[in-house]
Scaffold this active site. Structure first.
Site, PDB file in Angstrom:
ATOM      1  N   ASP A 139     -24.846  24.041 -21.497  1.00 45.82           N
ATOM      2  CA  ASP A 139     -23.806  24.764 -20.780  1.00 45.82           C
ATOM      3  C   ASP A 139     -23.454  24.015 -19.486  1.00 45.82           C
ATOM      4  O   ASP A 139     -24.342  23.669 -18.699  1.00 45.82           O
ATOM      5  CB  ASP A 139     -24.293  26.175 -20.475  1.00 45.82           C
ATOM      6  N   GLY A 140     -22.172  23.788 -19.278  1.00 47.04           N
ATOM      7  CA  GLY A 140     -21.728  22.997 -18.138  1.00 47.04           C
ATOM      8  C   GLY A 140     -22.042  23.637 -16.793  1.00 47.04           C
ATOM      9  O   GLY A 140     -22.338  22.928 -15.822  1.00 47.04           O
ATOM     10  N   ASP A 160     -13.315  22.059 -16.320  1.00 40.96           N
ATOM     11  CA  ASP A 160     -12.129  22.084 -17.190  1.00 40.96           C
ATOM     12  C   ASP A 160     -12.429  22.854 -18.475  1.00 40.96           C
ATOM     13  O   ASP A 160     -12.436  22.284 -19.566  1.00 40.96           O
ATOM     14  CB  ASP A 160     -11.730  20.621 -17.502  1.00 40.96           C
TER      15      ASP A 160
HETATM   16  N1  SAM Z   1     -12.168  17.691 -19.799  1.00 45.12           N
HETATM   17  C1  SAM Z   1     -11.703  17.216 -21.083  1.00 45.12           C
HETATM   18  C2  SAM Z   1     -10.570  16.237 -20.875  1.00 45.12           C
HETATM   19  O1  SAM Z   1      -9.726  16.466 -19.990  1.00 45.12           O
HETATM   20  O2  SAM Z   1     -10.509  15.237 -21.590  1.00 45.12           O
HETATM   21  C3  SAM Z   1     -11.269  18.359 -21.975  1.00 45.12           C
HETATM   22  C4  SAM Z   1     -12.265  19.436 -22.122  1.00 45.12           C
HETATM   23  S1  SAM Z   1     -11.784  20.738 -23.193  1.00 45.12           S
HETATM   24  C5  SAM Z   1     -10.502  21.523 -22.323  1.00 45.12           C
HETATM   25  C6  SAM Z   1     -13.127  21.869 -23.007  1.00 45.12           C
HETATM   26  C7  SAM Z   1     -14.408  21.424 -23.693  1.00 45.12           C
HETATM   27  O3  SAM Z   1     -15.471  22.277 -23.244  1.00 45.12           O
HETATM   28  C8  SAM Z   1     -14.410  21.534 -25.201  1.00 45.12           C
HETATM   29  O4  SAM Z   1     -14.720  20.278 -25.770  1.00 45.12           O
HETATM   30  C9  SAM Z   1     -15.530  22.551 -25.535  1.00 45.12           C
HETATM   31  O5  SAM Z   1     -16.266  22.213 -26.685  1.00 45.12           O
HETATM   32  C10 SAM Z   1     -16.396  22.448 -24.299  1.00 45.12           C
HETATM   33  N2  SAM Z   1     -17.195  23.647 -23.953  1.00 45.12           N
HETATM   34  C11 SAM Z   1     -16.908  24.944 -24.175  1.00 45.12           C
HETATM   35  N3  SAM Z   1     -17.811  25.746 -23.578  1.00 45.12           N
HETATM   36  C12 SAM Z   1     -18.684  24.930 -22.922  1.00 45.12           C
HETATM   37  C13 SAM Z   1     -19.794  25.154 -22.081  1.00 45.12           C
HETATM   38  N4  SAM Z   1     -20.216  26.398 -21.786  1.00 45.12           N
HETATM   39  N5  SAM Z   1     -20.435  24.081 -21.562  1.00 45.12           N
HETATM   40  C14 SAM Z   1     -20.041  22.820 -21.854  1.00 45.12           C
HETATM   41  N6  SAM Z   1     -18.980  22.543 -22.651  1.00 45.12           N
HETATM   42  C15 SAM Z   1     -18.294  23.586 -23.165  1.00 45.12           C
END
Ligand code: SAM
Length: 266
Positions: A139-140, A160
């Site tokens: 989790d980010g 993001d």
């Molecule tokens: N930042 C990237 C870019 O601009 O190239 C795009 C990211 S995309 C909008 C969001 C990503 O967050 C997805 O790949 C998704 O799988 C991931 N994600 C969703 N929930 C998450 C979490 N709790 N922690 C980490 N990653 C997560």
């Protein structure tokens, strides 16, 4: 399991907005000799193929970077990243934010990238080979709290999310409050969609109330499909690097040519 995959949206106008300003912020931060930390809470896969069926299916890149690449002069940092990428891969490749950072950072800088989705995470590791990046499948926000304050202490965190979990809008101001308590000198950049439903508005109000000196930059564009709820893109930047508000104004002027006036506040 979350189903969002950024390939369907890679290179759309929201990406162009976010990536153009991210590229400027990293350029300004790396003008000083001192190393920086770059942290991403929601990294995606790092490298996208805009000729893939998934990207073609939505057509968002065709209305995005493929339509507006001429906006950026050759010395714009995003144009430089794109040119470098197209030399190494083919002309339909598009960099995600981690790869943009990888290409603009120096060997002394540190990158920490969180991506939860297993397939996206595996692709991210592959895309970031050769860069000073640690990729985490976790989790980010948990990673953000564990790392702050980071070493080196100067740096930028990009938040993001896909906002697939609607509670993100309520939770993000709380996460950011905790992050800025631990890391008051960091540049914290949050992306958010501008929605016809106004679902983003309470989150934005909370951020503006807590960080009145932050930079808020919003651009508007036609919806990707008739009736699509996203009508623009916003970035909220706490501790923006010096010079970025000028870059934001220039970018806003370019988006303004799509027929909607930009909004900048700092
Ligand atoms: N930042 C990237 C870019 O601009 O190239 C795009 C990211 S995309 C909008 C969001 C990503 O967050 C997805 O790949 C998704 O799988 C991931 N994600 C969703 N929930 C998450 C979490 N709790 N922690 C980490 N990653 C997560």
């Amino acid at each position: 399991m979350l189903s969002y995959q950024h390939i369907y949206h890679a290179g759309n106008l929201a990406d162009v907005h976010k990536h153009a300003l991210l590229a400027w912020m990293l350029t300004y931060l790396t003008r000083k000799d001192k190393p920086i930390s770059y942290i991403e809470t929601h990294a995606g896969r790092g490298l996208y193929d805009l000729s893939s069926d998934a990207a073609r299916k939505t057509g968002e890149a065709a209305q995005g970077i493929e339509a507006v690449s001429g906006w950026f002069a050759a010395d714009h940092p995003l144009a430089q990243v794109l040119a470098d990428l197209h030399r190494a891969h083919d002309a339909t490749s598009y960099p995600g934010s981690p790869l943009i950072a990888g290409k603009l950072l120096r060997a002394t800088d540190r990158m920490h990238l969180a991506e939860m989705h297993p397939t996206e995470h595996a692709a991210l590791r592959q895309a970031m080979r050769g860069y000073p990046a640690k990729c985490y499948q976790q989790d980010g926000f948990a990673l953000a709290h564990a790392l702050t304050p980071p070493t080196p202490r100067r740096g930028l965190m990009l938040i993001d999310p896909s906002y697939e979990i609607k509670d993100d809008y309520a939770q993000i101001p709380k996460h950011i409050a905790r992050i800025t308590r631990a890391w008051n000198v960091g540049t914290i950049c949050v992306w958010y969609p501008l929605l016809t439903s106004q679902l983003h508005a309470p989150m934005l109000d909370a951020l503006i109330a807590k960080y009145p000196d932050a930079l808020r930059h919003e651009v508007r564009f036609p919806p990707a499909r008739p009736g699509h709820g996203m009508i623009g893109s916003g970035l909220f930047v706490i501790n923006p690097p010096y010079g970025v508000s000028h870059a934001a104004t220039q970018l806003g002027t370019l988006f303004g040519t799509l027929g909607h006036p930009p909004q900048t506040r700092c």
